[in-house]
Design a protein around this motif. Structure first.
Motif, PDB file in Angstrom:
ATOM      1  N   ASP A   1       0.800  -1.243  -0.091  1.00  0.00           N
ATOM      2  CA  ASP A   1      -0.220   0.062  -0.025  1.00  0.00           C
ATOM      3  C   ASP A   1       0.851   1.402  -0.048  1.00  0.00           C
ATOM      4  O   ASP A   1       2.059   1.249  -0.046  1.00  0.00           O
ATOM      5  CB  ASP A   1      -0.954  -0.158   1.248  1.00  0.00           C
TER       6      ASP A   1
ATOM      7  N   ASP B   1      -0.536  -5.227   1.176  1.00  0.00           N
ATOM      8  CA  ASP B   1      -1.919  -5.078   1.049  1.00  0.00           C
ATOM      9  C   ASP B   1      -2.540  -6.353   1.456  1.00  0.00           C
ATOM     10  O   ASP B   1      -2.568  -7.346   0.405  1.00  0.00           O
ATOM     11  CB  ASP B   1      -2.340  -4.543  -0.278  1.00  0.00           C
ATOM     12  N   ALA B   2      -3.035  -6.382   2.458  1.00  0.00           N
ATOM     13  CA  ALA B   2      -3.768  -7.731   2.936  1.00  0.00           C
ATOM     14  C   ALA B   2      -4.833  -8.576   2.057  1.00  0.00           C
ATOM     15  O   ALA B   2      -4.882  -9.683   1.736  1.00  0.00           O
ATOM     16  CB  ALA B   2      -4.268  -7.645   4.248  1.00  0.00           C
ATOM     17  N   SER B   3      -5.526  -7.474   1.203  1.00  0.00           N
ATOM     18  CA  SER B   3      -6.620  -7.896   0.314  1.00  0.00           C
ATOM     19  C   SER B   3      -5.990  -8.644  -1.010  1.00  0.00           C
ATOM     20  O   SER B   3      -6.615  -9.446  -1.561  1.00  0.00           O
ATOM     21  CB  SER B   3      -7.514  -6.684  -0.106  1.00  0.00           C
ATOM     22  N   CYS B   4      -4.508  -8.453  -1.231  1.00  0.00           N
ATOM     23  CA  CYS B   4      -3.842  -8.859  -2.290  1.00  0.00           C
ATOM     24  C   CYS B   4      -3.089 -10.246  -1.950  1.00  0.00           C
ATOM     25  O   CYS B   4      -2.339 -10.828  -2.851  1.00  0.00           O
ATOM     26  CB  CYS B   4      -2.885  -8.039  -2.935  1.00  0.00           C
TER      27      CYS B   4
ATOM     28  N   ALA C   1      -4.499 -16.418  -0.839  1.00  0.00           N
ATOM     29  CA  ALA C   1      -5.315 -17.304   0.242  1.00  0.00           C
ATOM     30  C   ALA C   1      -4.928 -18.793  -0.015  1.00  0.00           C
ATOM     31  O   ALA C   1      -5.675 -19.588   0.815  1.00  0.00           O
ATOM     32  CB  ALA C   1      -6.948 -16.969  -0.014  1.00  0.00           C
TER      33      ALA C   1
ATOM     34  N   ALA D   1      -3.509  -9.854  10.131  1.00  0.00           N
ATOM     35  CA  ALA D   1      -4.374 -10.539   8.893  1.00  0.00           C
ATOM     36  C   ALA D   1      -3.614 -11.504   8.054  1.00  0.00           C
ATOM     37  O   ALA D   1      -4.599 -12.143   7.406  1.00  0.00           O
ATOM     38  CB  ALA D   1      -4.846  -9.092   7.963  1.00  0.00           C
ATOM     39  N   VAL D   2      -2.543 -11.755   8.255  1.00  0.00           N
ATOM     40  CA  VAL D   2      -1.939 -12.724   7.230  1.00  0.00           C
ATOM     41  C   VAL D   2      -1.296 -13.980   8.170  1.00  0.00           C
ATOM     42  O   VAL D   2      -1.496 -15.049   7.620  1.00  0.00           O
ATOM     43  CB  VAL D   2      -0.719 -11.937   6.732  1.00  0.00           C
TER      44      VAL D   2
END
Length: 470
Positions: free
Chosen positions: A221, A227-230, A233, A258-259
């Protein structure tokens, strides 16, 4: 009359007494010269003058044919070496996240130098201090109390040690013994890092056998954190993730909370490169900046940054001591493998007793003093950013910890200010390129820094900016 023992006779031999007196005199003289250096270093420029650098040519004489008195050699070192140093311990050096030297640690280093102990072989005092200092570091950082730690030559070596432990552990879980079978033919490991991963972590990965094509980079970011959303998973039990505590330009940390849980739940390994940023965990006021970092499998940090230990001092911590012992074991008839010994917890066997200096610093400061050191650096960074922006500089990223990132307009203008500041001498800052923008990076990590140092540095930087604009 009691007969003299062989030890008594050896100790009182005239030649032995003469050598001992000479050694004591030389050490005393070295301490005197070191004290004179410390006393005068604060009144000179942070960077050496051109004349001082030119004077280093005096060391380049031919190798002498005959011995020289050690006092003459010491005097030569002081005369030409001391003026050519970069003054890192008087509060106004803000380059490369370089901590100064804590007084207790500096004094301990002198004593440890006389002891000349190797904690990797046999030294009860070095082993004891190493053990205690490692436990104190783990406790101060809020890491698992059962973890194993060891001192080494810096964060690059610490990263390498943690990554090798990760590599071997992941493969062992799949039934592959690197110690016996090597790496050829082993199951392929997946490596995931952030776009802003530090070069030391990337170098460590390469040294551990991971090529660039094996490394996946996750977008970051605006602060330089992943960027955790990227973040993928689909990591699995053959995945090594390397996260960062303290971006070298902004101080920002990756989103650990988050990761980390998901990676570990799926069987992967998380290693954290926390050369300086990991020490935020030692401060109750700043601990939230690295929330969740304690959930990783291994961590690397530097003692010669925020801990203000003498160079060099890296520290690796591994959650499961068996994983570290597996990767670092030694096998020799005269030096049996011992996972509790330092040689069984790190890459090196012979090394200096780094734990002595760490013990002295932590014993001197305690938990509250360590937290105060970290917090003061961050407060001074915020003050430095405010003074520079009030003077017209542009802040390129929020001050998250102890890093200040500013520009002075154009690329050329910023580069000119950096060069002028380095030449002027009041302070020292390094240049960098942040997301395509040339910037000045100031790292506040010296315990000696005061608000007056910050004010003097900001004033000098702004004056250099004005001078470069004509």
């Amino acid at each position: 009359m009691t007969a003299l023992t062989p030890l008594d006779r050896a100790h009182t031999h005239p030649a032995t007494l003469a050598r001992t007196r000479e050694r004591i005199g030389l050490i005393t003289e070295a301490a005197r010269r070191a004290g004179a250096y410390v006393a005068g270093a604060g009144s000179r420029g942070v960077a050496p003058t051109a004349d001082a650098v030119a004077g280093l040519g005096a060391f380049g004489h031919p190798l002498p044919d005959s011995p020289r008195p050690a006092r003459e050699v010491l005097a030569e070192l002081d005369a030409f070496g001391s003026p050519a140093t970069v003054v890192t311990g008087h509060g106004r050096h803000f380059g490369f996240v370089t901590g100064g030297t804590d007084p207790a640690a500096a004094a301990a280093a002198i004593l440890a130098g006389a002891w000349d102990q190797n904690p990797g072989a046999f030294s009860p005092v070095a082993e004891a201090l190493d053990r205690v200092a490692c436990a104190w570091v783990v406790e101060a950082l809020g890491l698992p109390s059962t973890a194993a730690a060891s001192f080494n030559g810096g964060a690059t070596v610490a990263n390498l040690t943690g990554i090798i432990a990760a590599r071997d552990a992941l493969l062992a879980r799949r039934g592959w013994d690197v110690g016996e079978q090597g790496l050829a033919g082993a199951p392929a490991l997946r490596v995931v890092i952030g776009d802003e991963a530090h070069v030391s972590a990337v170098k460590a990965l390469r040294l551990a056998g991971f090529g660039a094509v094996q490394i996946e980079r996750v977008p970051t970011d605006a602060s330089g954190a992943i960027d955790a959303s990227c973040f993928p998973a689909d990591t699995d039990d053959l995945t090594l993730v390397v996260l960062q505590a303290g971006n070298v330009d902004t101080g920002a940390s990756d989103p650990f909370a988050a990761v980390i849980p998901g990676v570990r739940e799926r069987g992967g390994w998380v290693h954290v490169d926390g050369a300086f940023g990991l020490w935020a965990a030692a401060s109750p006021a700043l601990r939230s900046r690295v929330a969740g970092v304690e959930g990783a499998d291994s961590w690397a940090t530097d003692g010669h940054k925020w801990l203000n230990l003498p160079y060099d001092s890296g520290i690796v911590v591994v959650r499961d001591p068996a994983d570290l012992a597996r990767a670092m074991r030694t096998d020799a008839a005269y030096l049996p493998s011992d996972p509790a010994a330092l040689r069984g917890r790190g890459i090196q066997i012979s090394q200096r007793a780094r734990g002595v200096e760490a013990w002295a610093m932590l014993a001197s400061h305690g938990r509250e003093g360590l937290a105060a050191l970290v917090e003061a650096s961050c407060m001074h960074a915020a003050l430095l950013a405010r003074l520079l922006t009030e003077g017209g500089a542009t802040l390129l990223a929020p001050v998250t910890l102890n890093q200040v990132l500013v520009s002075f307009g154009t690329h050329a203008a910023t580069d000119a200010v950096v060069a002028a500041v380095q030449a002027e001498g009041t302070t020292w800052a390094s240049g960098t390129v942040w997301h395509g923008t040339h910037a000045m990076r100031l790292s506040v990590s010296d315990a000696a820094t005061t608000a007056d140092d910050v004010a003097a540095a900001a004033s000098a930087i702004l004056e250099c900016w004005a001078a470069t604009r004509g």
